[in-house]
Scaffold this motif. Sequence first.
Motif, short mmCIF file in Angstrom:
data_model
loop_
_atom_site.label_atom_id
_atom_site.label_comp_id
_atom_site.label_asym_id
_atom_site.label_seq_id
_atom_site.Cartn_x
_atom_site.Cartn_y
_atom_site.Cartn_z
N ASN A 146 4.37 -2.05 -10.39
CA ASN A 146 5.81 -2.30 -10.26
C ASN A 146 6.49 -1.30 -9.33
O ASN A 146 7.62 -0.88 -9.56
CB ASN A 146 6.47 -2.23 -11.65
CG ASN A 146 5.96 -3.30 -12.59
OD1 ASN A 146 6.13 -4.49 -12.34
ND2 ASN A 146 5.31 -2.90 -13.67
N SER A 147 5.80 -0.93 -8.25
CA SER A 147 6.29 0.13 -7.35
C SER A 147 7.03 -0.38 -6.13
O SER A 147 7.33 0.40 -5.23
CB SER A 147 5.11 0.99 -6.90
OG SER A 147 4.19 0.21 -6.15
N GLU A 195 -4.21 -0.66 -7.31
CA GLU A 195 -3.37 0.02 -8.31
C GLU A 195 -4.22 0.68 -9.39
O GLU A 195 -3.98 1.83 -9.77
CB GLU A 195 -2.40 -0.99 -8.93
CG GLU A 195 -1.31 -1.47 -8.00
CD GLU A 195 -1.73 -2.57 -7.04
OE1 GLU A 195 -0.88 -3.05 -6.27
OE2 GLU A 195 -2.92 -2.98 -7.08
N GLY A 196 -5.22 -0.06 -9.91
CA GLY A 196 -6.06 0.49 -10.96
C GLY A 196 -6.90 1.65 -10.49
O GLY A 196 -7.01 2.68 -11.16
N LEU A 198 0.10 4.44 -15.85
CA LEU A 198 0.27 4.68 -14.42
C LEU A 198 -0.05 3.42 -13.63
O LEU A 198 0.64 3.12 -12.64
CB LEU A 198 -0.61 5.84 -13.96
CG LEU A 198 -0.51 6.21 -12.48
CD1 LEU A 198 0.94 6.51 -12.09
CD2 LEU A 198 -1.41 7.41 -12.16
N THR A 199 -1.06 2.67 -14.06
CA THR A 199 -1.38 1.42 -13.38
C THR A 199 -0.18 0.49 -13.37
O THR A 199 0.16 -0.12 -12.35
CB THR A 199 -2.57 0.71 -14.06
OG1 THR A 199 -3.73 1.55 -14.01
CG2 THR A 199 -2.89 -0.61 -13.37
N VAL A 201 0.83 -1.20 0.00
CA VAL A 201 0.00 0.00 0.00
C VAL A 201 0.87 1.26 0.00
O VAL A 201 0.64 2.18 -0.79
CB VAL A 201 -0.95 0.01 1.21
CG1 VAL A 201 -1.71 1.34 1.30
CG2 VAL A 201 -1.94 -1.15 1.12
N THR A 202 1.86 1.29 0.86
CA THR A 202 2.70 2.50 0.94
C THR A 202 3.51 2.70 -0.33
O THR A 202 3.73 3.84 -0.75
CB THR A 202 3.64 2.44 2.16
OG1 THR A 202 4.47 1.28 2.08
CG2 THR A 202 2.85 2.42 3.46
N ASP A 203 3.94 1.61 -0.97
CA ASP A 203 4.68 1.73 -2.23
C ASP A 203 3.79 2.27 -3.34
O ASP A 203 4.21 3.13 -4.13
CB ASP A 203 5.26 0.38 -2.64
CG ASP A 203 6.45 -0.05 -1.79
OD1 ASP A 203 7.07 0.83 -1.15
OD2 ASP A 203 6.76 -1.26 -1.76
N VAL A 204 2.55 1.78 -3.41
CA VAL A 204 1.61 2.25 -4.42
C VAL A 204 1.31 3.74 -4.22
O VAL A 204 1.34 4.53 -5.17
CB VAL A 204 0.29 1.43 -4.36
CG1 VAL A 204 -0.81 2.12 -5.19
CG2 VAL A 204 0.53 0.02 -4.88
N LEU A 205 1.06 4.12 -2.98
CA LEU A 205 0.74 5.52 -2.71
C LEU A 205 1.94 6.43 -2.96
O LEU A 205 1.79 7.52 -3.51
CB LEU A 205 0.23 5.68 -1.28
CG LEU A 205 -1.10 4.98 -0.97
CD1 LEU A 205 -1.52 5.25 0.48
CD2 LEU A 205 -2.20 5.44 -1.92
#
Length: 331
Positions: free
Chosen positions: A295-296, A196-197, A289-290, A159-163
């Motif tokens: 891949n974050s 992510e989406g 962006l998705t 979650v933190t990587d995506v944000l």
Amino acid sequence: TLTAKVKSNTASLKAMDAQMGRSNRNVGNYRAAITSVASAVGIAIIAFKTFQRVMGTFVEFQFEMAQVGAISGATASELEMLTATAKNLGATTAFTAGEVASLQKELSKLGFNPEEIEGMTAATLDLAYAFGNDIAETGQTVGVVLNSYGMEATEATRVTDVLATAFSKSALDLQKFNTAFPKVGAISSQLGFSLEGTTAILGKLSDAGLEASTAGTSLRSVFLKLADGNSSLSQKLGGSVDSIETLLPALQELYEDGTDVEEMLGLTDKRAVTAFATMVSGADDIGALTNELINSEGAAAGFAEVMRNTMRGSLDEAGSAADGFAISLLH
């Protein structure tokens, strides 16, 4: 006689001069004494102020940890674990022990148990520090996302990587996300749309200048129509759309067909048409962006490390270490 009077007055003046001299010397002594007392009082005041600060830091930390224990239902050993974590992170990171305790309290309020909180803390600290956000607010965001998608606490780093990536690759930030996501998070999860989406769509709506509240409400409206198999939108898209992977090609097809705003009004409604039009014209950007969000991995920790390797980062850590030392004196 006059001469005798003059002599008498002269003698009196000399005696007065002598007395004044002694008085002056005494005044000098008083000045030195007053200076000495003032110095002692000043030192005492500084010592008292320092003690007040140390006590204030300790009292606030102790109070926060008591709240953590009460809210989480932690056992004595679990509370000891959380206290040790807060003290350790408070002494070694840019956040104080009290701030870490406030994070633990927010996560407790969201229903996470002590072991889950322990595992979520470091990732949340990274996200908060990387973007200069309040640690408790950041923790609440991470917790809400996990709960909305039914994720395990072990996925906090995801979650933190995506944000972190979304905040760095779009106009989205913590405050905008906190406004938009609660309006759409639950329905997106039920439909099958990934974090992510959903975040990518919110990011691109933010890039287009939509206010966060409008973006969240509009996307919820679109998702609700996608969930209704009898809606004009579902029928136009050829059936069920239950993921970002099936939505984007359908949007791309609408764009290539030249679907105009009037047609879009028939597919959505006037409150959501601006957001939907942005999604249709920006399907490729949403997809890109998705993929970045998918891949974050490691993004939050990487951003935080960059910020720590600055002068401000060093000063923040020094200040936290001082607070940690103050707590260790009394705890």
